[in-house]
Design an enzyme around this catalytic site. Structure first.
Site, PDB file in Angstrom:
ATOM      1  CB  SER A 176      -7.447   3.895   3.380  1.00 16.08           C
ATOM      2  OG  SER A 176      -6.618   3.259   4.317  1.00 16.08           O
ATOM      3  CE  LYS A 233      -3.775   1.943   2.829  1.00 13.97           C
ATOM      4  NZ  LYS A 233      -4.588   1.690   4.047  1.00 13.97           N
ATOM      5  CB  SER A 281      -7.945   1.303   6.335  1.00  9.56           C
ATOM      6  OG  SER A 281      -8.483   2.573   6.560  1.00  9.56           O
TER       7      SER A 281
END
Length: 469
Positions: free
Chosen positions: A157, A82, A181
């Protein structure tokens, strides 16, 4: 509905990460062959899904020829990281155009832990600006789309990682969870998403100076065993003596559990029909396996929500107004998105509440532990309603409208971040529009083993739906 996936009869087939690693270890496939297949899959679906922020294939091709750490369970398995986590040579842009594309000078500690499992990172995945909302959408580029239906959100996220794992590009990818997330995109995209106990895994660099660390690193996977194997390997790389050891969980336990069932929402509004139906159905499944299921009130109140929102505003303010100091000297505040600006402005109106909010959130760890005095696990929805269509949580929507929508949607997950307790989202439900719907299981601090044992049992009893079916 058109599903977007890359599953085909190449060497990756529909193997999970353990399966791909076994092919490599046996000599049935080489690391270069599995990487080549993953890159071909990425090229097939990413133009639609938009899950990659930085492509690192040239270096991944070189890394495919390198030796993995001894005992690495995922040696040579293609993966993704990420883009809020430093990976040497890639820009860590936090999902925001305000952060300049400066390559990271070194791996951060979690990156080293992640790589110790043997994965070969082929790129960095998308997240909404600074990970502050629950859909991977932007004001200056295309959104990341849900592979089950590209008109819908992939969650956030860790939305880019979730979309590309669900679509079959890679079997495992990094995510992190500061308010849901990992669990939210897992619920949206039909994946397993474990949020571990605070500091079970190496903490996120971005929270190093924060008064309360709410972010847990982890992975998104298509199988419980991949999550369990990853956690065991990561634990070997970085043991945490103050927490009970999880070890390698390989299946269900004989022990029957006391399960608390939460059907309420924080604001008192009724759950939508799909969420309530699937919650009740999974509760019945859990009971049919011999576990005791008893309804309980929602274990948070309006005061907790106010405190968490205030801390969230505080973090946004530090990014918006102090980005030059906390992220980069070349931070361009003029390119900060409207939602982050809105949160920061809200902080300025309520800044005096922040010290009390931090104290209250720190105390939530004790209150969280008390939930498990007479139960082993709590079952709830992951979210306040089913996955929305793209645009519902667009960061360009008028702030007060966007904020109220987000507050209603992210109704269950933040307690685990504030308190530090573990939780897992499992893809056990389905909406009336044929999208995945995750169910949320929480346990006491340090008790990831119970969550994984139960997850193995539920996966066997109700196999997870596959996007390619």
């Amino acid at each position: 509905m058109t599903r977007i996936h890359a599953f085909t009869d190449d060497v990756l087939a529909d193997h999970d990460a353990v399966g791909v690693a076994a092919l490599i270890a046996s000599g049935e496939a080489s690391r270069s062959e599995v990487l080549e297949a993953a890159l071909a899959r990425l090229d097939r679906v990413n133009p639609t899904l938009q899950g990659i922020s930085h492509d690192d294939r040239a270096r991944a091709i070189v890394r495919a020829e390198e030796t993995s750490p001894d005992g690495a369970p995922f040696a040579g398995v293609p993966s993704l990281i990420k883009n809020n986590t430093d990976f040497k040579g890639l820009p860590t842009q936090q999902g925001s155009a305000a952060v300049p594309p400066e390559p990271a000078e070194r791996h951060e500690p979690f990156t080293e832990q992640f790589l110790s499992t043997g994965v070969n990172v082929l790129g960095a995945t998308t997240l909404p600006a600074f990970g502050l909302t629950a859909s991977t959408e932007f004001v200056d580029r295309e959104p990341t789309r849900n592979p089950w239906n590209p008109a819908y959100s992939s969650g956030a996220s860790s939305g880019g990682s979730a979309a590309l794992v669900a679509a079959g590009v890679v079997p495992i990818a990094h995510g992190n969870d500061g308010g849901g997330s990992i669990r939210i995109p897992a619920a949206a995209c039909g994946l397993v998403g474990l949020k571990t106990t605070r500091h079970r895994l190496a903490p996120a660099k971005e929270m190093a100076d924060a008064p309360l660390d709410i972010v847990a690193n982890g992975v998104l996977t298509r199988s419980v065993r991949d999550t369990a194997v990853f956690l065991a390997a990561a634990e070997r790389h970085r043991p945490v003596p103050r927490l009970p050891k999880v070890g390698l969980v390989e299946g269900p336990a004989a022990r029957r559990l006391r399960v608390g069932l939460v059907t309420e929402t924080l604001g008192g509004a009724p759950l939508d029909a799909d969420s309530l139906r699937e919650l009740r159905r999974v509760a019945d499944l859990v009971a049919s396996l011999g576990h005791e299921v008893v309804e309980m009130p929602i274990p948070v109140d309006a005061a907790f929500e106010r405190h968490f929102v205030q801390y969230w505003r505080t973090l946004a303010f530090s990014l918006d107004y102090a980005g030059r100091f906390v992220l980069s000297r070349d931070f361009d505040r003029s390119r900060v998105d409207p939602f982050t600006h809105g949160l920061a402005r809200a902080f300025l109106r309520t800044f005096w509440r922040t010290p009390g909010a931090i104290v209250a959130l720190k105390r939530s760890a004790r209150a969280y532990g008390e939930i498990f005095a007479d139960r082993d696990v709590v079952l709830s929805p992951v979210l306040g309603h089913t996955t929305p269509e793209l645009g519902w949580l667009d960061p360009g929507v008028e702030f007060d409208v966007a904020f109220e929508r987000l507050r209603t949607y992210v109704a269950y997950t933040p307690l685990n971040n504030a308190s530090g307790g573990p939780a897992i989202s499992l893809p056990l439900g389905r909406t009336s529009t044929d999208l995945p719907l995750g169910l949320h299981f929480s346990a006491d601090h340090g008790d990831e083993r119970t969550l994984l044992e139960l997850a193995f049992e539920l996966e066997a009893a109700a196999p997870f739906a596959r996007i390619q079916d």
